[in-house]
Write an enzyme that holds these catalytic residues in place. Structure first.
Site, PDB file in Angstrom:
ATOM      1  N   LYS A   1       0.585  -1.121  -0.108  1.00  0.00           N
ATOM      2  CA  LYS A   1       0.241   0.324   0.057  1.00  0.00           C
ATOM      3  C   LYS A   1       0.622   0.576  -0.251  1.00  0.00           C
ATOM      4  O   LYS A   1       1.729   1.377   0.569  1.00  0.00           O
ATOM      5  CB  LYS A   1      -0.818  -0.191   1.173  1.00  0.00           C
ATOM      6  CG  LYS A   1      -1.634  -0.909   0.866  1.00  0.00           C
ATOM      7  CD  LYS A   1      -2.522  -1.165   2.808  1.00  0.00           C
ATOM      8  CE  LYS A   1      -3.487  -2.385   2.396  1.00  0.00           C
ATOM      9  NZ  LYS A   1      -4.288  -2.184   3.680  1.00  0.00           N
TER      10      LYS A   1
ATOM     11  N   TYR B   1     -12.282  -2.837  -3.229  1.00  0.00           N
ATOM     12  CA  TYR B   1     -12.927  -2.771  -1.726  1.00  0.00           C
ATOM     13  C   TYR B   1     -14.460  -2.741  -1.663  1.00  0.00           C
ATOM     14  O   TYR B   1     -14.608  -2.749  -1.021  1.00  0.00           O
ATOM     15  CB  TYR B   1     -11.898  -2.274  -0.705  1.00  0.00           C
ATOM     16  CG  TYR B   1     -10.636  -2.319  -0.430  1.00  0.00           C
ATOM     17  CD1 TYR B   1     -10.475  -3.516   0.044  1.00  0.00           C
ATOM     18  CD2 TYR B   1      -9.443  -1.453  -1.167  1.00  0.00           C
ATOM     19  CE1 TYR B   1      -9.098  -3.753   0.964  1.00  0.00           C
ATOM     20  CE2 TYR B   1      -8.486  -1.205  -0.185  1.00  0.00           C
ATOM     21  CZ  TYR B   1      -8.111  -2.634   0.475  1.00  0.00           C
ATOM     22  OH  TYR B   1      -6.596  -2.709   0.912  1.00  0.00           O
TER      23      TYR B   1
ATOM     24  N   ASN C   1      -1.491   0.023   7.497  1.00  0.00           N
ATOM     25  CA  ASN C   1      -1.786  -1.486   7.618  1.00  0.00           C
ATOM     26  C   ASN C   1      -0.324  -1.892   6.208  1.00  0.00           C
ATOM     27  O   ASN C   1      -0.571  -3.202   6.383  1.00  0.00           O
ATOM     28  CB  ASN C   1      -2.448  -2.661   8.487  1.00  0.00           C
ATOM     29  CG  ASN C   1      -3.846  -3.040   7.295  1.00  0.00           C
ATOM     30  OD1 ASN C   1      -3.892  -1.960   5.880  1.00  0.00           O
ATOM     31  ND2 ASN C   1      -4.387  -3.572   7.549  1.00  0.00           N
TER      32      ASN C   1
ATOM     33  N   HIS D   1      -1.753  -5.412   1.292  1.00  0.00           N
ATOM     34  CA  HIS D   1      -3.362  -5.977   1.007  1.00  0.00           C
ATOM     35  C   HIS D   1      -2.733  -7.647   0.726  1.00  0.00           C
ATOM     36  O   HIS D   1      -1.567  -7.990   0.011  1.00  0.00           O
ATOM     37  CB  HIS D   1      -3.667  -5.770   0.213  1.00  0.00           C
ATOM     38  CG  HIS D   1      -4.674  -6.199  -0.822  1.00  0.00           C
ATOM     39  ND1 HIS D   1      -6.247  -6.894   0.259  1.00  0.00           N
ATOM     40  CD2 HIS D   1      -4.897  -7.180  -1.408  1.00  0.00           C
ATOM     41  CE1 HIS D   1      -7.068  -7.412  -0.331  1.00  0.00           C
ATOM     42  NE2 HIS D   1      -6.050  -8.533  -1.348  1.00  0.00           N
TER      43      HIS D   1
ATOM     44  N   GLU E   1      -9.203 -10.657  -7.930  1.00  0.00           N
ATOM     45  CA  GLU E   1      -8.022  -9.572  -8.045  1.00  0.00           C
ATOM     46  C   GLU E   1      -7.279  -9.165  -8.425  1.00  0.00           C
ATOM     47  O   GLU E   1      -6.289  -8.339  -9.189  1.00  0.00           O
ATOM     48  CB  GLU E   1      -7.665  -8.961  -6.874  1.00  0.00           C
ATOM     49  CG  GLU E   1      -8.958  -8.709  -4.899  1.00  0.00           C
ATOM     50  CD  GLU E   1      -8.335  -9.460  -4.159  1.00  0.00           C
ATOM     51  OE1 GLU E   1      -8.898  -9.326  -2.904  1.00  0.00           O
ATOM     52  OE2 GLU E   1      -7.270 -10.142  -3.748  1.00  0.00           O
TER      53      GLU E   1
HETATM   54  P1  IDP Z   1      -7.378  -7.084   5.235  1.00  0.00           P
HETATM   55  O1  IDP Z   1      -6.993  -6.142   4.567  1.00  0.00           O
HETATM   56  O2  IDP Z   1      -6.647  -7.851   6.330  1.00  0.00           O
HETATM   57  O3  IDP Z   1      -8.078  -8.245   4.371  1.00  0.00           O
HETATM   58  P2  IDP Z   1     -10.185  -6.585   5.255  1.00  0.00           P
HETATM   59  O4  IDP Z   1     -10.843  -6.805   6.407  1.00  0.00           O
HETATM   60  O5  IDP Z   1     -10.166  -6.869   3.936  1.00  0.00           O
HETATM   61  O6  IDP Z   1      -8.965  -6.234   6.236  1.00  0.00           O
HETATM   62  O7  IDP Z   1      -9.955  -4.369   5.678  1.00  0.00           O
HETATM   63  C1  IDP Z   1      -9.296  -4.494   4.298  1.00  0.00           C
HETATM   64  C2  IDP Z   1      -8.223  -2.960   5.064  1.00  0.00           C
HETATM   65  O8  IDP Z   1      -9.327  -1.874   5.101  1.00  0.00           O
HETATM   66  C3  IDP Z   1      -7.620  -2.911   5.517  1.00  0.00           C
HETATM   67  O9  IDP Z   1      -6.297  -3.700   5.190  1.00  0.00           O
HETATM   68  C4  IDP Z   1      -7.139  -2.079   6.449  1.00  0.00           C
HETATM   69  O10 IDP Z   1      -6.290  -1.255   5.713  1.00  0.00           O
HETATM   70  C5  IDP Z   1      -8.202  -1.037   6.491  1.00  0.00           C
HETATM   71  N1  IDP Z   1      -9.619  -1.342   7.588  1.00  0.00           N
HETATM   72  C6  IDP Z   1     -10.121  -2.445   7.665  1.00  0.00           C
HETATM   73  N2  IDP Z   1     -10.665  -2.076   8.932  1.00  0.00           N
HETATM   74  C7  IDP Z   1     -10.816  -0.341   8.963  1.00  0.00           C
HETATM   75  C8  IDP Z   1     -10.894  -0.276  10.896  1.00  0.00           C
HETATM   76  O11 IDP Z   1     -11.489  -0.460  11.564  1.00  0.00           O
HETATM   77  N3  IDP Z   1     -10.521   1.291  10.477  1.00  0.00           N
HETATM   78  C9  IDP Z   1     -10.209   1.499   9.276  1.00  0.00           C
HETATM   79  N4  IDP Z   1      -9.202   0.761   9.014  1.00  0.00           N
HETATM   80  C10 IDP Z   1      -9.694  -0.454   8.064  1.00  0.00           C
HETATM   81 MG    MG Z   2      -9.715  -8.458   3.220  1.00  0.00          MG
END
Ligand code: IDP
Ligand code: MG
Length: 218
Positions: free
Chosen positions: A76, A116, A179, A182, A193
């Site tokens: 990212k 997303y 974080n 992805h 994807e």
């Molecule tokens: P993942 O990336 O581990 O698959 P997902 O639930 O698919 O997690 O969420 C996609 C992305 O959305 C996360 O990697 C993060 O960047 C963002 N995200 C998920 N939950 C939150 C939140 O509670 N606050 C802010 N951003 C979030």
């Molecule tokens: Mg995800």
């Protein structure tokens, strides 16, 4: 690999390769190839495909298809800005996975909204799209046995706070909003994807010279 009993394998051989079986692991190009030319005399052909793929007996077919599993991994904007591209690629290379596609790009918000789409109803969605569009990303497809699930383990939990040391998110970041990486969460979403971020011709089929040292049955 998904539990694919011998009986199920025979059934797949007798009825043609089912969509479930293919979604469960065959590479996309193989999938397209099979779709383009339906198999009529299935059992011997399937066995031949398995033998070709694993250079071994028919019973290794499930392993052959799992070795072809691909996952979509994306560094990212924060991971790129923080100079973590090399370290992240290194982890996947050192694990033994094979890089089959890589592309640095600055995706537009529409593309990210599609990527997303399953999170569109979440309160953080607009912020997530803005963050993801804030700079270039490095999109990749990695191939290997169990690549999707193992890739997720290598990433750690969605929230870095819950991620163990040794995982990418556990080692390199602190908050869920930044974080850095992805990774696909299932084989089906990985295939979707990869199709969203790469053209078919951008995905390379190649055989690393180390492959026989990475995969082997004793
Ligand atoms: P993942 O990336 O581990 O698959 P997902 O639930 O698919 O997690 O969420 C996609 C992305 O959305 C996360 O990697 C993060 O960047 C963002 N995200 C998920 N939950 C939150 C939140 O509670 N606050 C802010 N951003 C979030
Ligand atoms: Mg995800």
């Amino acid at each position: 690999m998904r539990s694919f009993s011998f009986g199920a394998r025979v059934l797949a051989g007798a009825t043609g390769i089912s969509a479930t079986f293919m979604a469960g692991g065959l590479a996309k190009d193989k999938y397209n190839q099979y779709q383009a030319s339906p198999i009529i005399s299935t059992t011997p052909t399937l066995a031949a495909v398995a033998r070709d793929a694993v250079k071994g007996p028919f019973s290794l077919k499930a392993e052959a298809s799992s070795a072809k599993e691909r996952t979509f991994i994306m560094i990212k904007p924060d991971g790129v800005q923080r100079g973590l591209v090399g370290d992240i690629i290194k982890r996947f290379e050192q694990k033994g996975f094979k890089l089959v596609a890589i592309r640095m790009m600055a995706p537009g918000e529409a593309h990210l909204r599609e990527h997303y789409a399953d999170l569109a109803a979440r309160s953080f969605f607009p912020g997530l799209v803005k963050y993801m569009a804030s700079g270039p990303v490095v999109a990749m497809a990695w191939e290997g046995e169990n690549a999707v699930k193992t890739g997720r383990v290598m990433l750690g939990e969605t929230n870095p706070r819950d991620s163990k040391p040794g995982t990418i998110r556990g080692d390199y970041c602190i908050t869920v909003g930044r974080n850095i990486i992805h990774g696909s969460d299932a084989v089906e979403s990985a295939n979707h994807e990869i199709g969203l971020w790469f053209r078919d011709e951008d995905v390379c089929d190649w055989k690393p010279c180390q492959e026989d040292m990475v995969y082997g049955d004793n």
